[in-house]
Design a protein around this motif. Structure first.
Motif, PDB file in Angstrom:
ATOM      1  N   UNK A  34      46.365  31.627  36.162  1.00 40.05           N
ATOM      2  CA  UNK A  34      47.218  32.739  36.437  1.00 40.05           C
ATOM      3  C   UNK A  34      46.488  33.924  37.079  1.00 40.05           C
ATOM      4  N   UNK A  35      45.551  34.238  36.586  1.00 40.31           N
ATOM      5  CA  UNK A  35      44.588  35.526  37.127  1.00 40.31           C
ATOM      6  C   UNK A  35      44.296  35.240  38.644  1.00 40.31           C
ATOM      7  N   UNK A  36      43.828  33.646  39.041  1.00 38.38           N
ATOM      8  CA  UNK A  36      43.612  33.519  40.309  1.00 38.38           C
ATOM      9  C   UNK A  36      44.805  33.529  41.145  1.00 38.38           C
ATOM     10  N   UNK A  37      45.976  33.172  40.950  1.00 34.20           N
ATOM     11  CA  UNK A  37      47.282  33.252  41.548  1.00 34.20           C
ATOM     12  C   UNK A  37      47.478  34.891  41.973  1.00 34.20           C
ATOM     13  N   UNK A  38      47.568  35.569  40.824  1.00 34.56           N
ATOM     14  CA  UNK A  38      47.791  37.004  40.895  1.00 34.56           C
ATOM     15  C   UNK A  38      46.864  37.651  41.680  1.00 34.56           C
ATOM     16  N   UNK A  39      45.550  37.265  41.537  1.00 34.17           N
ATOM     17  CA  UNK A  39      44.440  37.985  42.497  1.00 34.17           C
ATOM     18  C   UNK A  39      44.739  37.561  43.966  1.00 34.17           C
ATOM     19  N   UNK A  40      45.247  36.541  44.176  1.00 32.53           N
ATOM     20  CA  UNK A  40      45.309  36.073  45.639  1.00 32.53           C
ATOM     21  C   UNK A  40      46.646  36.786  46.154  1.00 32.53           C
ATOM     22  N   UNK A  41      47.363  36.901  45.348  1.00 30.12           N
ATOM     23  CA  UNK A  41      48.866  37.655  45.922  1.00 30.12           C
ATOM     24  C   UNK A  41      48.387  39.113  46.245  1.00 30.12           C
ATOM     25  N   UNK A  42      47.628  39.934  45.358  1.00 30.53           N
ATOM     26  CA  UNK A  42      47.207  40.842  45.644  1.00 30.53           C
ATOM     27  C   UNK A  42      46.328  41.135  46.807  1.00 30.53           C
ATOM     28  N   UNK A  43      45.486  40.330  46.990  1.00 27.63           N
ATOM     29  CA  UNK A  43      44.620  40.223  48.057  1.00 27.63           C
ATOM     30  C   UNK A  43      45.295  40.127  49.344  1.00 27.63           C
ATOM     31  N   UNK A  44      46.653  39.336  49.511  1.00 25.02           N
ATOM     32  CA  UNK A  44      47.463  39.231  50.505  1.00 25.02           C
ATOM     33  C   UNK A  44      48.189  40.381  50.909  1.00 25.02           C
ATOM     34  N   UNK A  45      48.185  41.473  49.750  1.00 25.20           N
ATOM     35  CA  UNK A  45      48.802  42.618  50.061  1.00 25.20           C
ATOM     36  C   UNK A  45      47.979  43.663  50.331  1.00 25.20           C
ATOM     37  N   UNK A  46      46.547  43.164  50.539  1.00 23.27           N
ATOM     38  CA  UNK A  46      45.334  44.024  51.072  1.00 23.27           C
ATOM     39  C   UNK A  46      44.743  44.874  50.159  1.00 23.27           C
TER      40      UNK A  46
END
Length: 121
Positions: free
Chosen positions: A89-101
């Motif tokens: 879950x943390x990995x998925x959330x981190x990737x989503x935030x990184x895609x947002x910049x």
């Protein structure tokens, strides 16, 4: 608080209406100070590349919603079919935030801190 509120209060007795006005002025001043403090905190977070708490929450909720049910083994080797792994879950959330910049180095610690703060207190 600014210097205007104490200057308005003198040694003579105030009426209920005057006291209400002074209290309202003090409350408005506290609101302005809180708003300014929050603006500064948001600007500091943004300058450091840290996500806003609302962004963290949104990323976590999306990651939980999209996480596959993987199942885990619990006490006495029983399988819990509706469990998910927190690391995923943390990995998925981190990737989503990184895609947002947001910066990669800031996202995982911010997410872990957000989860810890919400679950401990």
């Amino acid at each position: 608080m600014t210097q205007t509120a104490p200057a308005l209060v003198s040694a003579r007795k105030r009426t209920a209406g005057q006291l209400a006005i002074l209290e309202r002025m003090a409350k408005d001043e506290r609101k302005r100070e809180d708003a300014e403090r929050k603006r500064r905190e948001r600007a500091e977070r943004k300058a450091a590349g840290l996500p806003d708490p609302r962004e963290l929450d949104r990323a976590l909720v999306d990651a939980i919603r999209d996480a596959p049910l993987t199942g885990t083994h619990g006490a006495e080797d029983r399988t819990h079919p509706h469990a998910v792994h927190v690391l995923g879950i943390v990995r998925r959330a981190a990737h989503a935030l990184q895609r947002r910049g947001y910066l990669p180095a800031a996202t995982v610690p911010a997410l872990v801190a957000r989860i810890s703060r919400d679950t401990v207190g």
